[in-house]
Design a protein around this motif. Structure first.
Motif, PDB file in Angstrom:
ATOM      1  N   LYS B 105       0.851  -1.203  -0.249  1.00 28.55           N
ATOM      2  CA  LYS B 105      -0.155   0.287  -0.080  1.00 28.55           C
ATOM      3  C   LYS B 105       0.825   1.384  -0.021  1.00 28.55           C
ATOM      4  CE  LYS B 105      -4.120  -1.924   1.901  1.00 28.55           C
ATOM      5  NZ  LYS B 105      -4.904  -2.061   3.441  1.00 28.55           N
ATOM      6  N   ILE B 106       2.116   0.948   0.439  1.00 26.82           N
ATOM      7  CA  ILE B 106       3.014   2.239   0.745  1.00 26.82           C
ATOM      8  C   ILE B 106       3.513   2.689  -0.720  1.00 26.82           C
ATOM      9  CG2 ILE B 106       5.210   3.051   1.695  1.00 26.82           C
ATOM     10  CD1 ILE B 106       4.379   1.782   4.151  1.00 26.82           C
ATOM     11  N   LYS B 108       2.204   1.974  -3.352  1.00 32.02           N
ATOM     12  CA  LYS B 108       1.072   2.771  -4.413  1.00 32.02           C
ATOM     13  C   LYS B 108       0.840   4.198  -3.774  1.00 32.02           C
ATOM     14  CE  LYS B 108      -2.481   0.050  -3.999  1.00 32.02           C
ATOM     15  NZ  LYS B 108      -4.070  -0.653  -4.397  1.00 32.02           N
ATOM     16  N   SER B 109       1.134   4.397  -2.546  1.00 33.19           N
ATOM     17  CA  SER B 109       0.887   5.751  -2.331  1.00 33.19           C
ATOM     18  C   SER B 109       2.000   6.898  -2.437  1.00 33.19           C
ATOM     19  CB  SER B 109       0.662   5.769  -0.440  1.00 33.19           C
ATOM     20  OG  SER B 109       1.959   5.263  -0.179  1.00 33.19           O
ATOM     21  N   ILE B 110       3.264   6.031  -2.819  1.00 28.14           N
ATOM     22  CA  ILE B 110       4.330   7.219  -3.133  1.00 28.14           C
ATOM     23  C   ILE B 110       4.584   7.034  -4.625  1.00 28.14           C
ATOM     24  CG2 ILE B 110       5.536   7.133  -0.845  1.00 28.14           C
ATOM     25  CD1 ILE B 110       7.172   4.725  -2.126  1.00 28.14           C
ATOM     26  N   GLU B 111       3.762   6.800  -5.431  1.00 29.33           N
ATOM     27  CA  GLU B 111       3.942   6.509  -6.920  1.00 29.33           C
ATOM     28  C   GLU B 111       4.511   7.990  -7.419  1.00 29.33           C
ATOM     29  OE1 GLU B 111       0.393   5.620  -8.841  1.00 29.33           O
ATOM     30  OE2 GLU B 111       1.549   4.988 -10.841  1.00 29.33           O
ATOM     31  N   TRP B 182       9.235  10.932   0.129  1.00 29.27           N
ATOM     32  CA  TRP B 182       9.281   9.580  -0.234  1.00 29.27           C
ATOM     33  C   TRP B 182       9.899   8.639   0.721  1.00 29.27           C
ATOM     34  CZ3 TRP B 182      13.703   6.402  -0.678  1.00 29.27           C
ATOM     35  CH2 TRP B 182      13.524   5.291  -1.300  1.00 29.27           C
ATOM     36  N   PRO B 185       7.839   7.471   4.432  1.00 28.07           N
ATOM     37  CA  PRO B 185       7.109   6.205   4.569  1.00 28.07           C
ATOM     38  C   PRO B 185       8.093   4.993   4.592  1.00 28.07           C
ATOM     39  CG  PRO B 185       6.172   7.721   2.969  1.00 28.07           C
ATOM     40  CD  PRO B 185       7.555   8.326   3.381  1.00 28.07           C
TER      41      PRO B 185
END
Lengths: 278, 228
Positions: B105-106, B108-111, B182, B185
């Motif tokens: 999930k991380i 995806k969140s920092i794409e 970035w 996380p």
């Protein structure tokens, strides 16, 4: 703890919450290197066990390992078999019950026994309970004794209005509790139970197990059971017996029940209680 | 003569086999989550998140069988300890799957953020370290190998070291705001991988319990950088 090579076992270490937390440990019954033979056949050998006051000890083991023979030695029931012979010592409060001067009838009064099948006399419920006390010349109030014994056996509330009815009219579970009341009425110190629930249905069995827990406040209880779950549920200590190659039974392990059923010290015990044999 | 509890012991073996399969799923999920991070593979990260349901389903399947076996077979001695260990491993492996999901999930969140290669390398290294730990712990469980179980906490030491150094790694990104966003996380990723290492140690401790009947803490609390 485990038995040594001769089957010698001393009492296991303490159980949390048991008597030694409030006072010294005392033993109502003790065997020292006891062997029992029938004629030339040695049924059990080198049994050394200590039974704590007001604790429940279960004897478990496969059929023929001699657990009932051991139990019967504790109130000289084996004397009734002419070829039987007991060696070693069986100490009741430190005195050997097999000494010549000891009266076996008195032993059986102080060490009562409940059998596999309920065996009430074909008499009234009242007379079943009062019988032993009458034989022993009881001088107190018999009505009170009968009520007290039936209450201790958790049967009073079910029979208080029909004490004159036959003991045989009761259900199997009630009959067994009547037999327990009959045993209690002569005021024993130890109660021996030889597979006392094997003839009962599951609910009656659980009632007897519950009753045994209550009885240990007043009596020391030694129970033979072929039901390992019963030993686990109902006892404080467990002795596991098994047969040697010469078919004589001996103690393999004697331990606090919770310990024996979670961390048995001997592989032979583990194989038996987990069913990994054969 | 047939052993009297043959059917029950076959059931125990079936439960154990299912647990080994679940361990493989959880361990692979961790590896794939780290791969998704290192390769910046959003599709793979999405797969890891979706596949966590398979791990959860396996958890429920084994748990149901566990309950049924406890109710019907009343195990004792080593069988009871095995059932206790199985329940502990079951919960541990389900949470390991959750850690993989957290990492995915991380990802995806920092794409699209700028990345820092040293941090990525350290996280890849942690991923490479924790997967063999899980395999070793499970192998010790299957083989009932106490000595092998004892190797797992030793394998955990470099993981803990890398996790402790991650704060400095991230702090070094401070001058560049975009990289820092970035990097922060990544502390959580590092933490998740460190937890997977601890979970492998937990499994090894259960092997010791299964074999000895005594619970032993393999990692002293004061060797950890903080509570978990």
């Amino acid at each position: 703890m485990a038995a040594d090579d001769r089957g010698i076992v001393i009492a296991p270490a303490g159980v949390p919450g048991s008597v030694e937390e409030t006072g010294p440990v005392t033993h109502a019954m003790e065997t020292v290197d006891m062997s029992v033979s029938y004629g030339s056949f040695r049924a059990v050998k080198n049994v050394s066990l200590q039974f704590r006051d007001h604790q429940i000890t279960a004897l478990i083991g496969p059929s023929g390992c001699g657990k009932s023979t051991v139990l019967r030695a504790f109130n000289r029931m084996n004397d009734l078999i002419p070829t039987s012979r007991v060696e070693g010592r069986v100490l009741f409060h430190g005195a050997d019950i097999y000494e010549e001067s000891v009266d076996p009838v008195e032993v059986r009064r102080r060490v009562g026994m409940v059998f596999q099948k309920p065996n009430p006399f074909p008499k009234s419920i009242y007379d079943n309970v009062a019988w032993g006390a009458k034989v022993n010349g009881y001088k107190g109030n018999m009505d009170d004794l009968v009520e007290q014994s039936l209450r201790q056996a958790a049967l009073w509330d079910e029979v208080d209005d029909k004490l004159d009815q036959s003991g045989l009219s009761l259900s199997g579970g009630q009959q067994q509790r009547l037999c327990i009341a009959r045993t209690i009425a002569v005021k024993p110190e130890i109660i021996l139970m030889d597979e006392p629930t094997s003839a009962l249905d599951p609910i009656a069995t659980l009632r007897i197990e519950e009753l045994i827990q209550e009885l240990k406040q007043r009596y020391t209880i030694i129970i033979v059971t072929h039901n390992m779950q019963q030993a686990a549920r109902a006892s404080d200590f467990t002795a596991f017996l098994n047969m040697d190659q010469d078919r004589a039974g001996r103690v393999i392990e004697f331990e606090a029940t919770a310990e024996l059923f979670t961390r048995p010290a001997k592989k032979e015990t583990e194989d038996y209680i987990t069913g990994r044999f054969g | 003569m047939t052993a009297p509890r043959r059917h029950f012991h076959e059931e125990l073996r079936t439960i154990e086999q299912q647990l080994v399969l679940m361990a493989g799923m959880a361990e692979r999920a961790v590896g794939r989550a780290v791969d998704a991070l290192v390769r910046n593979d959003i599709a793979l990260a999405a797969e890891v998140v979706a596949d966590d349901q398979l791990i959860d389903e396996k958890y429920l399947l084994i748990h149901e069988k566990w309950l049924e076996t406890m109710a019907l077979q009343t195990p004792v001695a080593i069988d009871l300890r095995l059932m206790s260990s199985v329940l502990h491993l079951l919960v541990t492996l389900e949470r390991m799957g959750d850690q993989a999901t957290n990492i995915a999930k991380i990802v995806k969140s920092i794409e699209g953020h700028a990345r820092e290669p040293v941090i990525l390398e350290h996280l890849r290294e942690m991923g490479d370290l924790v997967q063999p730990m899980v395999r070793t712990a499970m192998e010790a469980f299957v083989q009932r190998d106490f000595a092998l179980a004892l190797r797992v906490p030793e394998m955990d030491e470099p993981v803990n070291r890398l996790n402790r150094s991650m704060t400095n790694d991230v702090a070094r990104c401070a001058p560049d705001q975009e990289v820092l966003e970035w990097a922060v996380p990544m502390l959580m990723v590092s933490r998740a991988l460190e937890r997977v290492g601890d979970q492998a140690v937990d499994i090894a401790e259960q092997v010791a319990f299964l074999l000895t009947g005594e619970f032993q803490e393999f990692t002293r609390p004061d060797t950890e950088s903080y509570d978990h």
